[in-house]
Design an enzyme around this catalytic site. Structure first.
Site: not given
Ligand code: NAD
Length: 368
Positions: A121, A143, A185, A227, A237, A242, A246, A249, A253, A267
């Protein structure tokens, strides 16, 4: 090092932004690492680059690291990996007062955060974001989510980390395309509420991406501060504040859905083009001066991101794209709130957008 407080009621935490945080991990985490065993979730790419640094730091202080190294990529945010990782944590006898470390991009942060939200939990976790996107956005605010067959991020929880350690050195191994996608971002904070920061991005964005350490620290810390303010104001949100995060987005999307949430469009790349579309749509409705929308588009394009729909080769019409928007999780009792703009730095939430009008607009943009 910059330290940004996130003032969540009852559970405040810090985001620390600076160089050299990974080798200093044990001191940074302090009493949060209360046992010898330390569970760390990461992906193969991050582990290959930074696993040894973290492993050495932990062992030098007498800790025993336990690694869970997952495949890289969006497909890791799945029911299967969630279940397997929770079982792995249970096997390690992780207790609610323990901390799990999430070392990676948004995928690892979202999955690990969700595991922590449901383990017994709710146990503690520490975000160690390694992509620019994760440092400026996903690691802050609590999130967490996985994807299901019905769509992205449809199952998850709000669960705040206890600490976020954004080590700027790790950006040195991030692939350039991922760095640019994460920049979307960063510039988002300027476009949605901070015209002076957008000016800063125009002047410094290129040098920041090229590797200037001081500019990187400023960009990440400034983005995190923005943020943090929003999240402290509207953690779940509910009030609409918050939701402004978006920006881009909803349009983005639709583009991600049409490209199958694949490497065709990352993304951040979708958000960049989505913000341009939100600005152009706002200008078309007479809300925002058209020259401001084009200024936003020019900056996005100058940073190596797409600002025109035809460049994606989508092979569909506006009706199909708006159809994707209707499956967005932001749908609320039959209406889809859009983040629109009155100018650069002046985003607002519009719950009355006419989707037929958006369809016509998308057809125009597809023909641009
Ligand atoms: P990711 O985690 O897939 O990383 C992108 C790529 O870079 C991957 O191949 C990873 O292995 C590589 N990588 C990461 N750090 C590295 C480093 N220092 N050196 C070498 N390679 C590295 O993608 P992302 O763009 O970081 O995140 C996208 C995800 O985040 C999506 O799933 C999205 O839905 C989520 N997201 C969440 C929130 C939230 O508020 N929780 C907000 C925005 C996005």
């Amino acid at each position: 090092m910059a330290v940004i407080p996130v003032d969540i009621a009852g559970r405040p935490y810090e985001v620390r932004v600076g160089a050299g945080l990974l080798p200093d991990l044990v001191a940074q985490c302090g009493a949060r690492l209360r046992k010898a065993a330390v569970p760390i979730v990461t992906d193969v790419n991050v582990h290959a680059q930074w696993g040894a640094v973290v492993d050495t730091a932990l062992r030098a202080a007498g800790h025993e690291p336990h690694w869970r190294i997952l495949p890289a990529g969006e497909q890791t945010k799945s029911w299967q990996e969630l279940a397997a990782t929770v079982d792995w944590l249970l096997g390690l006898e992780v207790e609610r007062g323990d901390h799990v470390l999430a070392l990676g991009g948004g995928v690892i942060g979202d999955l690990t955060g969700f595991c922590a939200a449901i383990l017994k939990r709710g146990c503690n976790f520490i975000q160690i974001p390694t992509s620019l996107l994760a440092q400026v956005d996903s690691s802050v605010g609590g999130k967490t989510a996985i994807n299901t067959a019905a769509g992205k991020n449809l199952v998850g929880a709000f669960h705040q980390p206890s600490l976020v350690l954004a080590d700027l050195d790790v950006l040195g191994t991030l692939p350039e395309r991922e760095l640019r996608a994460g920049y979307a971002e960063v510039v988002k904070y300027g476009l949605l509420g901070d015209a002076a920061f957008f000016d800063w991005c125009e002047q410094n964005g290129a040098a920041m991406l090229a590797g200037d350490a001081a500019l990187r620290e400023y960009a990440v810390a400034h983005s995190v501060s923005a943020k943090a303010r929003v999240v402290a104001d509207d953690e779940f949100e509910r009030t609409g504040t918050r939701a402004l995060l978006n920006l881009g987005h909803t349009f983005g999307h639709a583009l991600e859905a049409q490209t199958g949430f694949s490497d065709r469009l990352l993304h951040g790349e979708a958000v960049a083009l989505g913000m341009v579309l939100a600005a152009r749509y706002s200008a078309r409705k007479g809300l925002m001066p058209p020259e401001e929308a084009e200024r936003a588009a020019r900056h996005i394009e100058s940073m190596g991101l797409q600002a025109r729909l035809p460049s994606l080769g989508l092979n569909c019409d506006g009706r199909v794209l708006v159809g994707h928007m209707l499956h967005d999780k932001k749908m609320d009792a039959g209406t889809l709130p859009f983040v629109l703009m009155r100018g650069i730095g002046q985003a607002f939430l519009d719950r009355q957008v006419d989707l037929a009008d958006v369809t016509v607009f998308m057809d125009e943009e597809l023909a641009r």
